[in-house]
Write a protein that holds these residues in place. Structure first.
Motif, PDB file in Angstrom:
ATOM      1  N   ARG A 181      -0.361   1.017   1.493  1.00 26.25           N
ATOM      2  CA  ARG A 181      -1.083  -0.084   0.852  1.00 26.25           C
ATOM      3  C   ARG A 181      -2.026   0.380  -0.256  1.00 26.25           C
ATOM      4  NH1 ARG A 181       2.307  -3.930   1.864  1.00 26.25           N
ATOM      5  NH2 ARG A 181       2.866  -4.005   4.060  1.00 26.25           N
ATOM      6  N   THR A 182      -1.870   1.616  -0.704  1.00 22.00           N
ATOM      7  CA  THR A 182      -2.758   2.138  -1.747  1.00 22.00           C
ATOM      8  C   THR A 182      -2.670   1.304  -3.017  1.00 22.00           C
ATOM      9  OG1 THR A 182      -2.567   4.387  -0.869  1.00 22.00           O
ATOM     10  CG2 THR A 182      -3.360   4.172  -3.117  1.00 22.00           C
ATOM     11  N   ARG A 183      -1.470   0.844  -3.380  1.00 20.95           N
ATOM     12  CA  ARG A 183      -1.314   0.043  -4.596  1.00 20.95           C
ATOM     13  C   ARG A 183      -2.164  -1.219  -4.531  1.00 20.95           C
ATOM     14  NH1 ARG A 183       3.859   1.848  -3.353  1.00 20.95           N
ATOM     15  NH2 ARG A 183       5.011   2.933  -5.007  1.00 20.95           N
ATOM     16  N   GLU A 184      -2.118  -1.901  -3.386  1.00 20.06           N
ATOM     17  CA  GLU A 184      -2.879  -3.140  -3.242  1.00 20.06           C
ATOM     18  C   GLU A 184      -4.379  -2.868  -3.208  1.00 20.06           C
ATOM     19  OE1 GLU A 184      -0.526  -3.952   0.194  1.00 20.06           O
ATOM     20  OE2 GLU A 184       0.126  -5.870  -0.617  1.00 20.06           O
ATOM     21  N   ALA A 185      -4.781  -1.760  -2.572  1.00 21.78           N
ATOM     22  CA  ALA A 185      -6.196  -1.388  -2.555  1.00 21.78           C
ATOM     23  C   ALA A 185      -6.694  -1.113  -3.970  1.00 21.78           C
ATOM     24  CB  ALA A 185      -6.402  -0.158  -1.665  1.00 21.78           C
ATOM     25  N   MET A 186      -5.837  -0.505  -4.790  1.00 16.72           N
ATOM     26  CA  MET A 186      -6.186  -0.223  -6.183  1.00 16.72           C
ATOM     27  C   MET A 186      -6.421  -1.520  -6.953  1.00 16.72           C
ATOM     28  SD  MET A 186      -3.969   1.991  -8.944  1.00 16.72           S
ATOM     29  CE  MET A 186      -2.517   0.941  -8.737  1.00 16.72           C
TER      30      MET A 186
END
Length: 333
Positions: A139-144
């Motif tokens: 979920r790093t993309r969404e956290a970004m």
């Protein structure tokens, strides 16, 4: 059912407004929701990301990788403080390795960046990698996107540095920076070619004390080697820089290089094309992950999965035949 969806939408909308208003606690809660593995949280998380999406995309996205011991956290703190002193707001998504036994992670980056963590203009979020390929949390993309919506104009994704699979981070950032250190096994023979080929900038760290000359020589060696490789971005020559994070030297040149790269790719249209390709890759990554989850949770598959795996392990059944049988069960129902 409609009531639940409406409730999710209202709650996600309220959280999104708080994130956009710059409330740090709301941002932390939003990322916790985004990273949740609970099935009943996914709908709310998707609504949240949907609400945040129009406010995202305005930051410089920087991926930083390097082998363990290269000094990534020390570098990011020195570099981050330099950015704050120049009026920027910085978010750091530091992905820590998950334990293969417990699934937990050390999550030590926040304690290793004490000075940066104390500054209100910086937001540091350690996340377990969860065993995801490339050392990047799923979920790093969404956290970004959430960090961008909260007003952070520079977002750094620090990866675990576990090998060639680290190139996965290039699928979600504008610029990929590879850190190398003299005396740490990062010589020309010790670094896999694949990770060097996708680097937009190489930085040799620890250029101080006994390593000063070695760092300078290492930078010169890499400049020579890069002459034989095609740069990952058309119109951009990959620079090899040096710095000392401990003495906080070289940070101005590195930041100037990041800005120059951003202007170059934005002006040429390469940035828009790259982000479009990354969104497409993200789509298919989610499809793959979703299919695997549904496959494993499928009643007909689950009924014979343990037995099939045991047959494959013992050599009684070929993996290809086993996979076909399981997929047939999944497809028929």
């Amino acid at each position: 059912m409609a009531e639940g969806k409406t409730g999710n939408g209202a709650a996600a909308g309220a959280m999104a407004r708080a994130v956009i208003a710059g409330e740090r606690r709301a941002l932390a809660q939003a990322i916790t929701l985004i990273e949740s593995t609970r099935i009943d949280d996914r709908g709310k998380a998707e609504k949240l990301v949907e609400a945040l999406l129009p406010q995202s995309g305005k930051s410089i996205r920087l991926g930083i990788s390097g082998s363990p011991g290269v000094g990534k956290s020390t570098f990011i703190e020195a570099f981050g403080l330099h950015l704050l002193n120049h009026g920027h707001k910085l978010a750091v998504l530091a992905v820590d390795p998950s334990s293969p036994l417990s699934g937990g992670s050390i999550l030590g980056d926040k304690t290793r960046m004490e000075e940066l963590a104390r500054d209100e203009r910086a937001f540091i979020r350690p996340s377990p990698s969860g065993g995801t390929l490339g050392g990047v949390a799923r979920r790093t993309r969404e956290a970004m996107l959430a960090c961008e919506a909260a007003g952070f104009d520079v977002v750094i994704i620090e990866t675990v540095g576990v090998g060639q699979s680290e190139i996965a981070v290039a699928d979600m950032v504008d610029m990929f920076m590879l850190l190398l250190s003299p005396g740490g096994g990062d010589d020309l023979q010790g670094i896999k070619r694949g990770i060097v080929e996708i680097a937009d900038t190489i930085v040799v760290t620890k250029r101080d004390g006994e390593f000063f000359n070695a760092a300078s020589q290492m930078a010169a060696d890499y400049r020579g080697a890069l002459a034989f490789l095609r740069p990952p971005t058309e119109g951009w020559t990959v620079p090899v820089l040096t710095c000392s994070a401990a003495k906080r030297t070289g940070m101005e040149q590195i930041w100037s290089t990041v800005q120059k790269h951003h202007v170059t790719v934005e002006t040429s249209g390469a940035l828009a094309r790259k982000r479009a390709a990354q969104n497409e890759a993200w789509l298919w990554s989610e499809v793959r992950e979703g299919l695997i989850e549904r496959f494993r949770d499928h009643a007909d598959v689950a009924a014979t999965l343990d037995q099939t795996e045991a047959a494959v392990k013992s050599g009684a059944l070929a993996p290809t035949a086993a996979a076909r049988k399981l997929l047939d069960r999944f497809a028929k129902s």
